[in-house]
Design a protein around this motif. Sequence first.
Motif, PDB file in Angstrom:
ATOM      1  N   ARG A  89       0.827  -1.216   0.000  1.00 32.61           N
ATOM      2  CA  ARG A  89       0.000   0.000   0.000  1.00 32.61           C
ATOM      3  C   ARG A  89       0.853   1.254   0.000  1.00 32.61           C
ATOM      4  N   GLN A  90       2.036   1.174   0.557  1.00 29.10           N
ATOM      5  CA  GLN A  90       2.949   2.314   0.538  1.00 29.10           C
ATOM      6  C   GLN A  90       4.349   1.837   0.173  1.00 29.10           C
ATOM      7  N   GLY A  91       5.232   2.796  -0.037  1.00 22.59           N
ATOM      8  CA  GLY A  91       6.558   2.430  -0.510  1.00 22.59           C
ATOM      9  C   GLY A  91       6.509   2.055  -1.987  1.00 22.59           C
ATOM     10  N   SER A  92       7.474   1.276  -2.428  1.00 22.04           N
ATOM     11  CA  SER A  92       7.549   0.883  -3.843  1.00 22.04           C
ATOM     12  C   SER A  92       7.955  -0.569  -3.965  1.00 22.04           C
ATOM     13  N   ALA A  93       7.695  -1.134  -5.126  1.00 22.86           N
ATOM     14  CA  ALA A  93       8.036  -2.535  -5.370  1.00 22.86           C
ATOM     15  C   ALA A  93       8.255  -2.752  -6.855  1.00 22.86           C
ATOM     16  N   GLU A  94       8.977  -3.813  -7.175  1.00 19.41           N
ATOM     17  CA  GLU A  94       9.289  -4.169  -8.567  1.00 19.41           C
ATOM     18  C   GLU A  94       9.532  -5.670  -8.625  1.00 19.41           C
ATOM     19  N   LEU A  95       9.024  -6.306  -9.705  1.00 21.20           N
ATOM     20  CA  LEU A  95       9.202  -7.744  -9.883  1.00 21.20           C
ATOM     21  C   LEU A  95       9.501  -8.052 -11.335  1.00 21.20           C
ATOM     22  N   MET A  96      10.431  -8.948 -11.574  1.00 18.72           N
ATOM     23  CA  MET A  96      10.680  -9.460 -12.904  1.00 18.72           C
ATOM     24  C   MET A  96      11.171 -10.903 -12.807  1.00 18.72           C
ATOM     25  N   ILE A  97      11.047 -11.630 -13.915  1.00 11.03           N
ATOM     26  CA  ILE A  97      11.540 -13.005 -13.968  1.00 11.03           C
ATOM     27  C   ILE A  97      12.535 -13.094 -15.110  1.00 11.03           C
ATOM     28  N   LEU A 295      13.946  -4.717   1.162  1.00 14.16           N
ATOM     29  CA  LEU A 295      14.516  -6.022   0.812  1.00 14.16           C
ATOM     30  C   LEU A 295      14.653  -6.108  -0.697  1.00 14.16           C
ATOM     31  N   LEU A 296      15.881  -6.328  -1.126  1.00  9.94           N
ATOM     32  CA  LEU A 296      16.170  -6.672  -2.518  1.00  9.94           C
ATOM     33  C   LEU A 296      16.369  -8.184  -2.527  1.00  9.94           C
ATOM     34  N   PHE A 297      15.550  -8.907  -3.294  1.00  9.06           N
ATOM     35  CA  PHE A 297      15.544 -10.368  -3.148  1.00  9.06           C
ATOM     36  C   PHE A 297      15.601 -11.080  -4.484  1.00  9.06           C
ATOM     37  N   ALA A 298      16.002 -12.351  -4.393  1.00  9.54           N
ATOM     38  CA  ALA A 298      15.992 -13.259  -5.541  1.00  9.54           C
ATOM     39  C   ALA A 298      15.432 -14.588  -5.071  1.00  9.54           C
ATOM     40  N   ALA A 299      14.637 -15.219  -5.936  1.00  6.82           N
ATOM     41  CA  ALA A 299      14.017 -16.492  -5.569  1.00  6.82           C
ATOM     42  C   ALA A 299      13.965 -17.398  -6.792  1.00  6.82           C
ATOM     43  N   ARG A 300      14.081 -18.686  -6.563  1.00 13.61           N
ATOM     44  CA  ARG A 300      13.989 -19.660  -7.660  1.00 13.61           C
ATOM     45  C   ARG A 300      12.548 -20.142  -7.796  1.00 13.61           C
ATOM     46  N   LEU A 301      12.121 -20.261  -9.036  1.00  7.45           N
ATOM     47  CA  LEU A 301      10.760 -20.698  -9.342  1.00  7.45           C
ATOM     48  C   LEU A 301      10.841 -21.798 -10.382  1.00  7.45           C
ATOM     49  N   THR A 302      10.277 -22.956 -10.093  1.00  5.41           N
ATOM     50  CA  THR A 302      10.293 -24.088 -11.025  1.00  5.41           C
ATOM     51  C   THR A 302       8.900 -24.287 -11.606  1.00  5.41           C
ATOM     52  N   VAL A 303       8.799 -24.221 -12.908  1.00  7.19           N
ATOM     53  CA  VAL A 303       7.547 -24.441 -13.635  1.00  7.19           C
ATOM     54  C   VAL A 303       7.854 -25.315 -14.838  1.00  7.19           C
ATOM     55  N   ALA A 304       7.069 -26.378 -15.002  1.00  8.22           N
ATOM     56  CA  ALA A 304       7.243 -27.289 -16.138  1.00  8.22           C
ATOM     57  C   ALA A 304       8.684 -27.785 -16.239  1.00  8.22           C
ATOM     58  N   LYS A 305       9.262 -28.133 -15.115  1.00  5.03           N
ATOM     59  CA  LYS A 305      10.599 -28.716 -15.012  1.00  5.03           C
ATOM     60  C   LYS A 305      11.714 -27.742 -15.403  1.00  5.03           C
ATOM     61  N   ARG A 306      11.391 -26.457 -15.513  1.00  4.78           N
ATOM     62  CA  ARG A 306      12.404 -25.436 -15.782  1.00  4.78           C
ATOM     63  C   ARG A 306      12.456 -24.482 -14.604  1.00  4.78           C
ATOM     64  N   THR A 307      13.674 -24.071 -14.222  1.00  2.00           N
ATOM     65  CA  THR A 307      13.849 -23.181 -13.075  1.00  2.00           C
ATOM     66  C   THR A 307      14.153 -21.767 -13.558  1.00  2.00           C
ATOM     67  N   TYR A 308      13.394 -20.827 -13.025  1.00  2.00           N
ATOM     68  CA  TYR A 308      13.543 -19.417 -13.362  1.00  2.00           C
ATOM     69  C   TYR A 308      13.955 -18.641 -12.112  1.00  2.00           C
ATOM     70  N   ILE A 309      14.540 -17.474 -12.322  1.00  2.00           N
ATOM     71  CA  ILE A 309      14.971 -16.623 -11.213  1.00  2.00           C
ATOM     72  C   ILE A 309      14.072 -15.390 -11.156  1.00  2.00           C
ATOM     73  N   ILE A 310      13.378 -15.239 -10.034  1.00  2.00           N
ATOM     74  CA  ILE A 310      12.606 -14.030  -9.770  1.00  2.00           C
ATOM     75  C   ILE A 310      13.536 -13.036  -9.090  1.00  2.00           C
ATOM     76  N   VAL A 311      13.566 -11.814  -9.581  1.00  2.00           N
ATOM     77  CA  VAL A 311      14.334 -10.750  -8.940  1.00  2.00           C
ATOM     78  C   VAL A 311      13.351  -9.636  -8.607  1.00  2.00           C
ATOM     79  N   GLY A 312      13.346  -9.222  -7.332  1.00  2.00           N
ATOM     80  CA  GLY A 312      12.378  -8.216  -6.923  1.00  2.00           C
ATOM     81  C   GLY A 312      12.896  -7.325  -5.818  1.00  2.00           C
ATOM     82  N   VAL A 376       4.959 -22.150 -23.507  1.00  3.28           N
ATOM     83  CA  VAL A 376       5.927 -21.329 -22.790  1.00  3.28           C
ATOM     84  C   VAL A 376       5.424 -21.086 -21.377  1.00  3.28           C
ATOM     85  N   VAL A 377       6.368 -20.733 -20.501  1.00  5.59           N
ATOM     86  CA  VAL A 377       6.015 -20.328 -19.141  1.00  5.59           C
ATOM     87  C   VAL A 377       5.815 -18.818 -19.144  1.00  5.59           C
ATOM     88  N   GLY A 378       4.737 -18.377 -18.507  1.00  6.47           N
ATOM     89  CA  GLY A 378       4.454 -16.949 -18.461  1.00  6.47           C
ATOM     90  C   GLY A 378       3.206 -16.682 -17.647  1.00  6.47           C
TER      91      GLY A 378
END
Length: 434
Positions: A89-97, A295-312, A376-378
């Motif tokens: 609700r306040q502050g800022s945020a950003e997400l990408m994969i 918090l500047l973070f990174a997380a691994r996400l596995t979809v359809a047997k492929r691993t992606y990196i979320i950076v947010g 595709v994953v999306g």
Amino acid sequence: MPLPAPPPRFPHRPAPAAGAGGDRAPGPPPRRTRRRLLSALVPVLLLAALFGAGTAAQLSRDLPRTTLMTSIAPQIRIPGKAPALPWPRQGSAELMIEGLGRLGGSGSGGGAEPIGSVAKVMTAYVILQNHPLGSGEDGPTLTVTAADVADYEARIPLGQSLVPVVEGERLTQRDALEALMLPSANNIAHQLAIWDSGSEKAFVAKMNAAADELGLADTEYTDPSGYLPSTVSTAADQVELARAALRSPVFTEIVELPEATIPVAGKIRNYNDLLGVNGVFGIKTGSTDEAGGNLLFAARLTVAKRTYIIVGAVFNQPGTDTPEQLAAVNKVVRKLLTAVREQVKQFRLLDASPSGELESAWGQAVTVSPARPLTVVGWPGLTVPVEVTATPPSGRVRHGEVVGTVEAAGIRVPLRADAAIGEPSLWWQLTRRP
């Protein structure tokens, strides 16, 4: 008595018959007539030879490549409405994969704000750019000086995040980076800056130069630790920095550590309490009265047997002290990552149906289709770049032969001919142009 007539001189040759007027029959043609015949025959024979050679040459020429034309668009949008994520609700945020694209952001209209110790990501980035380390390497040694001890002691009354040091203590570069990134030691940020550049001012100049190179237009560093509120940035800028920093295996190894052991201080703990939650493996916390919780973070996400990196990034969350501020930012990050895992799925981008045509130079044409559906994953609303690569064969084409590929989001599918293309006619081969 009369004498007998003498015998003929050539008894075996019959006498020539007399023609009208007593003329003889014509003999063999004179030489010049034969020469005329030969002169007439030579061009004919040459033309015949040339025609035969030309025919052979025409028939032995390689057949031209077929031409592939597709109806596949260079970009395809996944149908549906873009997901509504639980932005703060306040502050800022950003997400990408990585490899997929930007999921979105919030609060970007507020401009740059203090980011606290998240600034140490740039400090580590500059150090590793200037003093690269291989995976598992410790690097050169930093010796703690009396000035380093004095700096440490001056920061204690201010309540800053520190690790204890003593004069003569020897820290490897990796030790120093672990102290910088795990317990967020401001005194180590200062020590690394002096070690690299001779002064904080010179090092901060390098930090801002690196920000410019990365295109961080809304970022300004005034100190290597982020303690000063004049060090400001945005969630979007810091996500770009994080993507660059994560290309270093050593940086990734360090921010993923829950704890480490260094000289004098002993065991140090990572302040990032989200490590291991929803795939989180980093990157950096930050909190001050002016910056709030970050918090500047990174997380691994596995979809359809492929691993992606979320950076947010989630910045400037409320709270009266560091624990409350970090609890607030962690709550937002958990909600965002849960929503991402629900929304990011596998979608069919193209069916295995005719998507173009393969045509030969002699006029035969067949349709082409993906060998299987392109999935595709999306997420709904994501526009996916699509690349078609043509590898059309020469001459005849077999039914099912691969004539190209179509690729999107790292997934590649062959394009196959739906029918065969046979050899051209003899007439076409003889009359084709060079």
